[in-house]
Motif scaffolding. Sequence first.
Motif, PDB file in Angstrom:
ATOM      1  N   PRO A  11       1.160  -1.436  -0.544  1.00  0.00           N
ATOM      2  CA  PRO A  11       0.056  -0.116   0.329  1.00  0.00           C
ATOM      3  C   PRO A  11       0.502   1.057  -0.165  1.00  0.00           C
ATOM      4  CG  PRO A  11      -1.108  -1.544   0.844  1.00  0.00           C
ATOM      5  CD  PRO A  11       0.667  -2.066   1.383  1.00  0.00           C
ATOM      6  N   ASP A  12      -0.159   2.357  -0.208  1.00  0.00           N
ATOM      7  CA  ASP A  12       0.490   3.752   0.036  1.00  0.00           C
ATOM      8  C   ASP A  12       1.425   3.504  -1.778  1.00  0.00           C
ATOM      9  OD1 ASP A  12       1.256   6.250  -0.220  1.00  0.00           O
ATOM     10  OD2 ASP A  12       2.771   6.012   1.648  1.00  0.00           O
ATOM     11  N   GLY A  13       0.575   3.110  -2.887  1.00  0.00           N
ATOM     12  CA  GLY A  13       1.702   3.012  -4.186  1.00  0.00           C
ATOM     13  C   GLY A  13       1.829   4.173  -4.619  1.00  0.00           C
ATOM     14  N   ALA A  14       1.912   5.365  -3.831  1.00  0.00           N
ATOM     15  CA  ALA A  14       2.544   6.689  -4.533  1.00  0.00           C
ATOM     16  C   ALA A  14       3.685   7.121  -3.951  1.00  0.00           C
ATOM     17  CB  ALA A  14       1.590   8.115  -4.173  1.00  0.00           C
ATOM     18  N   THR A  15       4.550   6.061  -2.781  1.00  0.00           N
ATOM     19  CA  THR A  15       5.510   6.395  -2.188  1.00  0.00           C
ATOM     20  C   THR A  15       6.828   5.139  -2.359  1.00  0.00           C
ATOM     21  OG1 THR A  15       5.056   7.160  -0.189  1.00  0.00           O
ATOM     22  CG2 THR A  15       6.816   6.543  -0.431  1.00  0.00           C
ATOM     23  N   PRO A  16       7.334   5.103  -3.295  1.00  0.00           N
ATOM     24  CA  PRO A  16       8.889   4.361  -4.077  1.00  0.00           C
ATOM     25  C   PRO A  16       9.161   3.631  -2.697  1.00  0.00           C
ATOM     26  CG  PRO A  16       9.030   6.622  -5.318  1.00  0.00           C
ATOM     27  CD  PRO A  16       7.759   7.268  -3.942  1.00  0.00           C
ATOM     28  N   LYS A  17       9.383   2.475  -3.551  1.00  0.00           N
ATOM     29  CA  LYS A  17       9.940   1.645  -2.357  1.00  0.00           C
ATOM     30  C   LYS A  17      10.685   0.836  -2.995  1.00  0.00           C
ATOM     31  CE  LYS A  17       5.211   1.509  -0.739  1.00  0.00           C
ATOM     32  NZ  LYS A  17       4.522   2.285  -1.439  1.00  0.00           N
ATOM     33  N   ASP A  18      11.912   0.536  -1.955  1.00  0.00           N
ATOM     34  CA  ASP A  18      13.211  -0.402  -2.758  1.00  0.00           C
ATOM     35  C   ASP A  18      14.439  -0.480  -1.529  1.00  0.00           C
ATOM     36  OD1 ASP A  18      14.289  -2.002  -4.740  1.00  0.00           O
ATOM     37  OD2 ASP A  18      15.319  -0.633  -5.679  1.00  0.00           O
ATOM     38  N   GLY A  19      14.777  -2.072  -1.790  1.00  0.00           N
ATOM     39  CA  GLY A  19      15.865  -2.211  -0.979  1.00  0.00           C
ATOM     40  C   GLY A  19      15.972  -3.530  -0.600  1.00  0.00           C
ATOM     41  N   PRO A  20      16.984  -3.988  -0.159  1.00  0.00           N
ATOM     42  CA  PRO A  20      16.386  -5.728   0.233  1.00  0.00           C
ATOM     43  C   PRO A  20      16.990  -5.859   1.495  1.00  0.00           C
ATOM     44  CG  PRO A  20      19.433  -4.303   0.269  1.00  0.00           C
ATOM     45  CD  PRO A  20      18.623  -4.068   0.509  1.00  0.00           C
ATOM     46  N   SER A  21      14.829  -5.489   1.798  1.00  0.00           N
ATOM     47  CA  SER A  21      15.155  -6.144   3.076  1.00  0.00           C
ATOM     48  C   SER A  21      13.582  -6.961   3.433  1.00  0.00           C
ATOM     49  CB  SER A  21      15.230  -4.727   4.592  1.00  0.00           C
ATOM     50  OG  SER A  21      14.419  -4.034   3.630  1.00  0.00           O
ATOM     51  N   ALA A  22      12.877  -7.062   2.500  1.00  0.00           N
ATOM     52  CA  ALA A  22      11.761  -7.007   2.311  1.00  0.00           C
ATOM     53  C   ALA A  22      11.324  -8.958   2.401  1.00  0.00           C
ATOM     54  CB  ALA A  22      10.920  -6.439   1.985  1.00  0.00           C
ATOM     55  N   GLY A  23      12.610  -9.373   1.646  1.00  0.00           N
ATOM     56  CA  GLY A  23      11.979 -10.926   1.077  1.00  0.00           C
ATOM     57  C   GLY A  23      11.790 -11.688   2.054  1.00  0.00           C
ATOM     58  N   ILE A  24      11.839 -11.453   2.912  1.00  0.00           N
ATOM     59  CA  ILE A  24      10.635 -12.778   4.234  1.00  0.00           C
ATOM     60  C   ILE A  24       9.572 -12.383   4.200  1.00  0.00           C
ATOM     61  CG2 ILE A  24      13.877 -13.396   5.367  1.00  0.00           C
ATOM     62  CD1 ILE A  24      12.383 -11.657   6.960  1.00  0.00           C
ATOM     63  N   THR A  25       9.441 -10.448   4.232  1.00  0.00           N
ATOM     64  CA  THR A  25       8.272 -11.087   4.349  1.00  0.00           C
ATOM     65  C   THR A  25       6.935 -10.564   2.964  1.00  0.00           C
ATOM     66  OG1 THR A  25       9.064  -8.558   5.355  1.00  0.00           O
ATOM     67  CG2 THR A  25       6.856  -8.450   4.768  1.00  0.00           C
ATOM     68  N   ILE A  58      20.982  -7.499   7.160  1.00  0.00           N
ATOM     69  CA  ILE A  58      20.494  -5.654   6.482  1.00  0.00           C
ATOM     70  C   ILE A  58      20.826  -5.219   7.366  1.00  0.00           C
ATOM     71  CG2 ILE A  58      18.135  -6.953   5.339  1.00  0.00           C
ATOM     72  CD1 ILE A  58      17.938  -5.082   9.297  1.00  0.00           C
ATOM     73  N   GLY A  59      20.691  -3.918   7.386  1.00  0.00           N
ATOM     74  CA  GLY A  59      21.203  -2.114   7.446  1.00  0.00           C
ATOM     75  C   GLY A  59      19.884  -1.716   8.340  1.00  0.00           C
ATOM     76  N   GLY A  60      20.579  -1.090   8.893  1.00  0.00           N
ATOM     77  CA  GLY A  60      19.249  -0.100   9.664  1.00  0.00           C
ATOM     78  C   GLY A  60      18.466  -0.730  10.349  1.00  0.00           C
ATOM     79  N   LEU A  61      18.729  -1.409  10.962  1.00  0.00           N
ATOM     80  CA  LEU A  61      17.815  -2.522  12.256  1.00  0.00           C
ATOM     81  C   LEU A  61      17.353  -1.407  13.329  1.00  0.00           C
ATOM     82  CD1 LEU A  61      16.967  -4.714  13.708  1.00  0.00           C
ATOM     83  CD2 LEU A  61      19.587  -5.006  14.629  1.00  0.00           C
ATOM     84  N   ARG A  62      18.336  -0.348  13.903  1.00  0.00           N
ATOM     85  CA  ARG A  62      17.305   0.314  15.093  1.00  0.00           C
ATOM     86  C   ARG A  62      16.827   1.030  14.625  1.00  0.00           C
ATOM     87  NH1 ARG A  62      18.193   5.655  17.044  1.00  0.00           N
ATOM     88  NH2 ARG A  62      18.917   5.997  19.629  1.00  0.00           N
ATOM     89  N   ASN A  66      24.360  -6.537  16.674  1.00  0.00           N
ATOM     90  CA  ASN A  66      23.969  -5.019  16.659  1.00  0.00           C
ATOM     91  C   ASN A  66      23.440  -4.359  17.207  1.00  0.00           C
ATOM     92  OD1 ASN A  66      24.464  -5.754  13.206  1.00  0.00           O
ATOM     93  ND2 ASN A  66      25.587  -4.106  13.818  1.00  0.00           N
ATOM     94  N   LEU A  67      22.402  -5.431  17.960  1.00  0.00           N
ATOM     95  CA  LEU A  67      21.418  -5.277  19.141  1.00  0.00           C
ATOM     96  C   LEU A  67      21.938  -4.303  19.895  1.00  0.00           C
ATOM     97  CD1 LEU A  67      19.656  -8.717  18.979  1.00  0.00           C
ATOM     98  CD2 LEU A  67      18.489  -6.227  18.323  1.00  0.00           C
TER      99      LEU A  67
END
Length: 821
Positions: free
Chosen positions: A687-701, A734-738, A761-762
């Motif tokens: 959802p929120d199709g107007a917002t571009p989305k990309d990145g290597p962290s959505a595979g398991i989702t 992945i990155g950006g865990l915090r 990283n926790l």
Amino acid sequence: MPTFGFDGKKSPEMLTLPMMSLREVVMFPKSIVPLFVGREASIKAIETAVADYGKQIFLVTQKSPEKEHPEPEDLYRVGTVSKILQMLRLPDGTIKVLFEGVSRAVWSPEDDMLQYVEEEEGGYPKARFAPLEESGEASPEAKALIRATHEALDEFGKVNKKVAPEAILAMSTIKDPGQLADQLMPHLKIDFARKQEILEELDASKRLERVYELLLGEIEIVSIEKRVKGRVKDQMEKNQREYYLNEQVKAINKEMGREDDPQAEALELEEALDAKVMTEENRERVRKEIKKMRTMQSSSAEYTVVRNYIDWVLDLPWGSIKDDKDVDITNARAILDEDHYGLEKPKERILEYLAVQTLVETMKGPILCFVGPPGVGKTSIAKSIARSMDREFLRLSLGGVRDEAEIRGHRRTYVGAMPGKIIQSLKRVKHNNPVICLDEVDKMSADFRGDPSAALLEVLDPEQNYAFNDHYLDLDYDLSKVFFITTANSLEGIPLPLQDRMEIIRLPGYLETEKVEIAKGFLLPKQIEQHGLKPENLKFSENAILDVVRYYTREAGVRNLERELASICRKSAMKIVEEKDRDKVISVTKQSLSKMLGVTKFSYGEREKEAQVGVCNGLAWTQLGGEMLLVEVALMPGKGKVEITGKLGDVMQESARAAISYIRARSDLLGLKPDFNTKVDVHIHVPDGATPKDGPSAGITLTTALISALLNIPVRHDLAMTGEITLRGRVLPIGGLREKLLAAHRGLIKTVLIPSENEKNLKDVPKDILKDLEVIPVKTMDEVIDKALKGGPETVWNKQHGEAPVAAELLKEDRPQASPQ
């Protein structure tokens, strides 16, 4: 010292004569030398020689010219028996004597051989000496040496005009090598010690050979001296001519009533240049520009260009360093804490630098790069660094810069040329060690005018910036003392070579509790003061600021939060002015927020109310911080068509295709028919199709949502996940865990699945977040399915599911009875 065969015994060959010591003069046989004599003992010896010894006297050179009364050990052993040709008394008591050398002789060093004759007028020395015979036979080699010496004499006479031509002509007729050497020596300007060595050489051929070498050296020296004198004379004549012409120009300008005097200006510029601390190479190049300016008309365009260039160079703080105050770590820590809440790691790095600076005299300026979302305080912490170091602070915005000349400057080929932003900044601060903040370094771009990020490589490289060359100045300038700080929202826009020059310090987003504290301690007092209010005018309820954070802002920083607080202050100021009561107290509560700020802009807690089939909570990183990302999957009867929507980038589309391939490879274990993909159309939507989305962290989702839809099993609504998968089902880090965990906490998520490799990283995640979240590290997709689908592994692997129309079509009749774990 050669051996002369003199044993010191009294013999018939021993002679006695008055002896006179010479200072820095060596007398040679067959040579005539005038001398001025002033010592009392020497005058007495000369008078005695004239009266009693047929005008003959023994001349010996002192080893130390400064001694007034030399002892026997202070005199050389070999001297010259000489004849007094002429003597003239001068009015000051001294006498001028013309001596002619007769022969070499050696005197005895024994004390009884040197007698001081005491008379009423004073004492003088008498010495017993023995003549020395020369050696050496006439040979072809000696004749060749005499001929070479005669040729050198002719050249010597041409370059040295101080030697009389008659003397050169007389020496050119001498055929005896020893006599030629002795007569030539007085005309050579060498020290007396070397002349004494020549005097003591008894072999005539060897003596002439050594004199010939000295003669050639003297010719070279005289030639060089002549050229140097000629250059100096020409320069003096040129300077005198320039001075004369300059004075004429001054007089003409004065007569014509011109106030500006180019020559006076040039003189002032040269004086200012001499006062600057710069290399001689740079100084000489600027001096040439000043010299060029002298010859120009002040009304010409080129004169303006040259004058502007000289003014730029002289206005720069060459070598001017502002003395840092004694670094007080405690005080610096207090300043940083006063200006900023949190940000412990950046503060610690800054304090480390200040501590090192106290231990070393000189330290190359570090290059720090603060990376974080907008509004987290990257630029303001750079200001605090400058304040804690008591240095000047400069901010240069590089956002949108496309021209390399903004960094390196323009070349001096047109009137509008200027130095780059770095040099312009140093001119403003008048010191060579300010703190310069290069803002938005990731927002630069390149075009036909060059790549400014590549130009920054020289500026930010500690091994190169000691000799930074601006195109406009075209001079090496030392930037190694400057403390450079860069800021960026993300590293993706910074080229890797530029990243390599900097120390990356990440500034993540703030927690809700941190935002509340920042609002209370920093933002609200600032806005109250700026809006002319008093602290007593506004009274916030206990959770009012927290509600502003939750329902009116959604950001990693506090910039929008400050805007909302400013809006509250404006509304309050209007009420106070309307009611004309400056002491009015305005209460800000949860109920009054809607009147001041309008309806809520965001909802707090983004998770689904109930578990849904084909809906999974993902976590994403953005430049604004972490975000919750819902993934929805719908199945329709069809022929295997896959539709992916939501303005997904290439990476997420590839993740979706990898998820489908993984499920097909595991269809047997999941209880799906081998050809399930040919009987259904799959629609994946974010959802929120107007917002571009990309990145290597959505595979398991994506994979979890697909399995949930295919098996008709709901996904836990209080669970979120992040990670990428391989075709074998391995979960990648992945990155950006915090930031992602902050987003999960904000969305009221209870459990988060993360890659096991990110468990380390926790330690960077605040404890306030971890105490409210159950973070589960996973290694494979099988673990994700077990944790995420409602009912657990038994539901997935062992039991039949509901009879949804599509799911029933896809499932096998006989499902596996054992877990693949």
